[in-house]
Design a protein around this motif. Structure first.
Motif, PDB file in Angstrom:
ATOM      1  N   GLU A  49      19.423  -2.866  39.332  1.00 32.14           N
ATOM      2  CA  GLU A  49      18.881  -3.131  40.665  1.00 32.14           C
ATOM      3  C   GLU A  49      18.261  -1.883  41.296  1.00 32.14           C
ATOM      4  O   GLU A  49      17.506  -1.984  42.274  1.00 32.14           O
ATOM      5  CB  GLU A  49      19.955  -3.714  41.589  1.00 32.14           C
ATOM      6  N   MET A  50      18.554  -0.717  40.746  1.00 34.34           N
ATOM      7  CA  MET A  50      17.966   0.511  41.269  1.00 34.34           C
ATOM      8  C   MET A  50      16.544   0.727  40.757  1.00 34.34           C
ATOM      9  O   MET A  50      15.790   1.517  41.321  1.00 34.34           O
ATOM     10  CB  MET A  50      18.843   1.720  40.884  1.00 34.34           C
ATOM     11  N   ILE A 109      22.866   4.886  36.840  1.00 32.03           N
ATOM     12  CA  ILE A 109      21.718   4.063  37.237  1.00 32.03           C
ATOM     13  C   ILE A 109      21.962   2.618  36.811  1.00 32.03           C
ATOM     14  O   ILE A 109      22.372   2.342  35.681  1.00 32.03           O
ATOM     15  CB  ILE A 109      20.417   4.596  36.599  1.00 32.03           C
ATOM     16  N   LEU A 151      12.952   6.366  41.213  1.00 33.91           N
ATOM     17  CA  LEU A 151      13.259   5.033  40.670  1.00 33.91           C
ATOM     18  C   LEU A 151      12.366   3.950  41.261  1.00 33.91           C
ATOM     19  O   LEU A 151      12.345   2.824  40.765  1.00 33.91           O
ATOM     20  CB  LEU A 151      14.733   4.698  40.929  1.00 33.91           C
ATOM     21  N   ASN A 152      11.632   4.288  42.316  1.00 35.24           N
ATOM     22  CA  ASN A 152      10.747   3.321  42.965  1.00 35.24           C
ATOM     23  C   ASN A 152       9.327   3.356  42.396  1.00 35.24           C
ATOM     24  O   ASN A 152       8.429   2.691  42.891  1.00 35.24           O
ATOM     25  CB  ASN A 152      10.712   3.589  44.480  1.00 35.24           C
ATOM     26  N   LYS A 208      13.109  -0.469  40.764  1.00 33.65           N
ATOM     27  CA  LYS A 208      12.464  -1.394  41.695  1.00 33.65           C
ATOM     28  C   LYS A 208      11.250  -2.108  41.115  1.00 33.65           C
ATOM     29  O   LYS A 208      10.867  -3.167  41.604  1.00 33.65           O
ATOM     30  CB  LYS A 208      12.049  -0.635  42.965  1.00 33.65           C
ATOM     31  N   LYS A 235      16.090   8.248  44.405  1.00 37.25           N
ATOM     32  CA  LYS A 235      15.685   6.936  44.902  1.00 37.25           C
ATOM     33  C   LYS A 235      14.175   6.763  44.819  1.00 37.25           C
ATOM     34  O   LYS A 235      13.680   5.715  44.387  1.00 37.25           O
ATOM     35  CB  LYS A 235      16.163   6.746  46.347  1.00 37.25           C
TER      36      LYS A 235
END
Length: 432
Positions: free
Chosen positions: A400-401, A397, A380-381, A403, A377
């Motif tokens: 929307e993941m 994946i 992916l940010n 960011k 998480k």
């Protein structure tokens, strides 16, 4: 098989340990030799120190049945055995020349326990004439004569991490000995563990070259795919679509491009051919160029990151980059020669803050690569996400993941149209 056959196997790594375990499973009394006492302790406790499907069960059973054991005492192992197999690493040095230190050390150890009628088998990948010019002279320090008092054979392994047990028991095996007796004895041993064809070639030199040719073929094919990918990028063609269509030709098999070549074989073995070619006055231009192309790919990926951030009005020196995967291939923990390390080095050099996720690799190893280990998480940010390894975990994946709208996908495991239609800047090697 002679019930008196006892095997000492030197080097309990990704290839050596499965080999030792399968030999034990097929009725040979095997002692594995390794310089790492923690490795030896785990094996003697029935635990596998490496991650490989099905391996720990075999180890546990064979240790319990007293068919497999491990030790750090290589001389004693040689004294108590009549077959010695060397499966130690053969990396390249800073000049891309073969480093045979481990092979030399293992052979020196064996020479101290070598006996009449013993057979020494070399599996370690090595340049042609290693058996003749390096191995045999060391073994003959024992006072015994090769071909008369003891035999020598060479057989390269063919096994893929995460599928090693199946491949070792089904793939063909190449055997080359210093005489027919050495070849026949080695062929009997390996024929007992594989359903594949056992192919005997003229001598050890030919067998050594076979292994290098196999991996050089693959490395060169990948280099071709990578060069085609970079050309396709420049003219807005999706290289994956183009390769898939090209491979419908009955005599075409272009490999899949990617962010570089890793692992202990493909990224190293071609240099052994370059080395011996140079020694013999033959320039191995194609092989050398293929290596240069594949080694350049992490730098190319870094340039994609930098350009994509710039398109979003961001500087790489003030951005976070999330690297997905530091293992060199999908669904394994093996990070040897991984292109992710070169990418991380390049990104750090450009001033980026690098975070990395890998579900298989220990976070401490990621730290040693000078990236910050994070969960998926958090990776992916980041300002830019770079997919380097085709782990199954990454196939789920979704747009929307991601960011912050930049994904550099270097393995063809995600649907680029889906991501682009969701506003994600989706790029990668050969993808536009």
């Amino acid at each position: 098989m002679n019930n008196q056959t006892r095997i000492a196997l030197y080097g309990l790594g990704y290839i050596g340990l499965p080999t030792a375990s399968l030999l034990a499973k097929n009725g040979y009394k095997v002692v594995g030799v390794d310089i790492n006492p923690q490795t030896v302790e785990k094996i003697n406790s029935g635990i596998s120190p490496i991650m490989e499907p099905g391996l720990e069960t075999i180890i546990s059973d064979m240790v319990a049945n007293k068919m497999l054991s491990a030790t750090t005492n290589g001389v004693e192992a040689a004294v108590n055995s009549n077959i010695m197999i060397v499966v130690v690493p053969t990396p390249v040095d800073n000049n891309n020349c073969s480093d045979l230190t481990a092979v030399i050390s293992a052979c020196e150890t064996i020479s101290k326990g070598l006996k009449k009628d013993d057979l020494v088998i070399i599996e370690s990948t090595s340049p042609p004439y290693t058996c003749e010019n390096v191995v045999i002279p060391i073994l003959e320090k024992s006072g015994l004569k090769s071909g008369k008092d003891f035999g020598v054979a060479y057989t390269p392994e063919r096994a893929l991490p995460n599928n090693t047990i199946y491949e070792m028991t089904h793939n063909a095996r190449i055997i080359g000995g210093i005489n027919p007796e050495s070849s026949a004895q080695a062929a009997e041993i390996y024929g007992s563990i594989t359903e594949g064809k056992v192919v005997t070639v003229k001598d050890t030199v030919t067998a050594e070259m076979v292994k290098l040719m196999e991996n050089t073929y693959r490395d060169t094919n990948i280099a071709l795919a990578n060069e085609l990918a970079m050309v396709c990028e420049s003219i807005n063609i999706d290289v994956i679509e183009a390769i898939e269509a090209s491979n419908y030709h009955p005599r075409v098999n272009i490999h899949t491009p990617g962010p570089g070549v890793g692992g202990h074989c493909l990224s190293i073995d071609p240099y052994f051919i370059v080395e011996i070619a140079k020694e013999n006055g033959v320039p191995a231009r194609l092989i050398q160029t293929a290596r240069e192309i594949n080694e350049h790919m992490p730098n190319h990926v870094a340039s994609l990151v930098e350009k994509s951030l710039k398109n979003k009005g961001k500087s790489i020196s003030s951005s976070t980059v999330g690297v997905l995967g530091v293992a060199y291939k999908g669904n394994v923990a093996d990070y040897r020669e991984t292109p992710s390390k070169n990418l991380i080095d390049t990104l750090n050099g450009l001033g980026a803050k690098v975070l990395a996720n890998d579900p298989y690799v220990d976070p401490e190893i990621i730290r040693r690569m000078e990236a910050e280990p994070v969960d998926l998480k958090e990776a992916l940010n980041c300002d830019c996400v770079v997919l380097m390894t085709d782990h199954d975990d990454y196939r789920s994946i979704t747009p929307e993941m991601i960011k912050k709208s930049i994904l550099i996908c270097n393995r063809p495991i995600l649907d680029q149209d889906l991501f682009k239609s969701s506003g994600i800047e989706f790029k990668g090697v050969g993808r536009n």
